[in-house]
Enzyme design. Structure first.
Site, PDB file in Angstrom:
ATOM      1  CG  ASN A 289      -2.193   0.758   1.018  1.00 34.58           C
ATOM      2  OD1 ASN A 289      -2.833   0.643  -0.008  1.00 34.58           O
ATOM      3  ND2 ASN A 289      -2.563   1.559   2.004  1.00 34.58           N
ATOM      4  CG  HIS A 294      -4.213   4.709  -0.442  1.00 38.22           C
ATOM      5  ND1 HIS A 294      -4.055   4.006   0.729  1.00 38.22           N
ATOM      6  CD2 HIS A 294      -3.757   5.972  -0.202  1.00 38.22           C
ATOM      7  CE1 HIS A 294      -3.541   4.800   1.652  1.00 38.22           C
ATOM      8  NE2 HIS A 294      -3.339   5.999   1.109  1.00 38.22           N
ATOM      9  CG  ASP A 324      -4.244  -5.899   6.680  1.00 40.67           C
ATOM     10  OD1 ASP A 324      -4.860  -5.547   7.703  1.00 40.67           O
ATOM     11  OD2 ASP A 324      -3.025  -6.119   6.658  1.00 40.67           O
TER      12      ASP A 324
END
Length: 414
Positions: A289, A294, A324
């Protein structure tokens, strides 16, 4: 001649052979100018709000030929108002006698009723709703043109048939009960959802509201049924329900859905299996990320969700809690079966992903809690799996750990 309604009667009168008014009796001290002593034709000329040539001719001929007459004329009253009067006369003795009626109010009411009828017919004709009248036996008496537009049936094909004939077989009994309740004097406040059969065979879901039709004695004659196509509304509601119970990013069920599903499984005690909750946290997701952005992180989460679903057995469920973190709920015969499921998921997640045309490798840490006699609470099961997941994460590699009721955290052999 039209019978006189006492509310419409303005005056009664008598005339001699020359048509001169010999008697004039107003029903009340009303606004009509008196005609006593005047030829009725002259009185009409003086009181007329506008020229009344045809009416004057009719009166002159009737008096001369001793014939009955009936004319309508606008008259200017003493109070300045103009009213439409009906002047009626019959031969009597050497002259005539008759009465004067105010028909303006009645005419206005008739015109208003006609306008309302026209407006109602326009509404029915152009309405997208299905509007129908049925008799006391529940048979169609009339239907709106929208029946043809929405479900393909014509007036000739439906009038005389039971309104329940078009319904889905599963909807007929409840609809018949509701209609009987209405015809018996009951009330149906909410719309009744039914499926009406289209002429080509498929069904259209409609919401139907019904109102009784009563006569002047309060007896039910039938009902008016107004049905509206609610397929789009139902689809919109279903979509909102889906959004409320599913994760927008991955399309997987969310926490609310999985907790309800878990509670259902915890209530099952008769198949010899245990409910296992696997709490999954990705390893290495933050690095992807941060490094690729993103958008790349979102795409990775979507791919993880799809891969987890591919690893599910019939009856297993996977959900995304947020970030996550994912959860798998499954029925397992014992701890070894749960361990095999966890290892299979770890192996799957360690296979490379392709994000933005670049290979990405991650892993996962899985905490497992098994429902037992002391665990019938979804929140407790989630907390225990979460605690076991953090123990697995301390291994610095993909691993799974079990939460044990004695407070220990163990790696269960497979």
């Amino acid at each position: 001649m039209t019978p006189a309604d006492p509310m419409d009667l303005f005056a009664v009168w008598s005339c001699d052979a020359q048509g001169r008014c010999t008697h004039w009796q107003a029903a009340t001290a009303g606004p009509l100018p008196p005609a006593h002593g005047l030829p009725l034709v002259q009185w009409l000329q003086q009181a007329g709000a506008e020229p009344a040539g045809a009416a004057l001719g009719t009166l002159t001929t009737a008096f001369a030929a001793r014939q009955p007459f009936q004319v309508e004329v606008p008259v200017l009253c003493a109070d300045g108002s103009a009213r439409r009067l009906m002047l009626c006369g019959l031969p009597a003795g050497d002259g005539h006698q008759g009465f004067v009626l105010d028909v303006g109010a009645r005419q206005a009411a008739l015109e208003s009723a006609l306008r309302t009828a026209v407006q109602d017919r326009l509404l029915v004709t152009h309405s997208t709703d299905l509007i129908a009248h049925c008799d006391l036996q529940g048979r169609y008496v009339s239907i709106s043109p929208s029946y043809g537009r929405l479900i393909g049936w014509t007036d000739a094909e439906l009038v005389g048939r039971l309104v329940t004939d078009l319904l889905h077989p599963d909807d007929r009994a409840p609809a018949e009960a509701a209609l009987a309740h209405l015809m018996g004097g009951g009330e149906i406040v909410e719309a009744v959802e039914v499926r009406k059969r289209h002429r080509d065979g498929h069904y259209v879901t409609v919401g139907t509201k019904a109102s009784p039709v009563m006569d002047s004695a309060g007896q039910c004659l039938g009902a008016v049924l107004v049905s509206r196509d609610i397929r789009r509304e139902k689809a919109r509601i279903q979509n909102l329900e889906t959004l409320a119970r599913h994760d927008v990013l991955t399309g997987l069920p969310n926490r609310a859905w999985i907790e309800e599903h878990l509670q259902t499984l915890l209530a099952v005690h008769d198949d010899g299996a245990a409910t296992a909750l696997l709490f999954i946290d990705l390893n290495g997701f933050k690095a992807v990320n941060d490094r690729q952005g993103h958008a790349a992180g979102d795409e990775l989460l979507r791919q993880v969700g799809r891969r987890l679903q591919q690893g599910m057995r019939p009856g297993d469920a996977v959900a995304r809690l947020g970030g996550d973190e994912f959860v798998v709920v499954a029925r397992c015969s014992d701890a070894r079966a749960a361990a095999r499921l966890a290892q299979r998921l770890l192996d799957s997640l360690e296979q490379p992903f392709c994000v933005q045309e670049q290979p990405v490798r991650i892993g996962a840490s899985i905490g497992i809690s098994l429902a037992g006699d002391d665990t019938h609470c979804t929140a407790l099961l989630l907390r225990r799996a979460d605690a076991a997941m953090y123990q697995a994460k301390a291994c610095d590699r993909s691993a799974f750990r079990f939460f044990e009721a004695d407070g220990g955290l163990h790696h269960q052999p497979m």
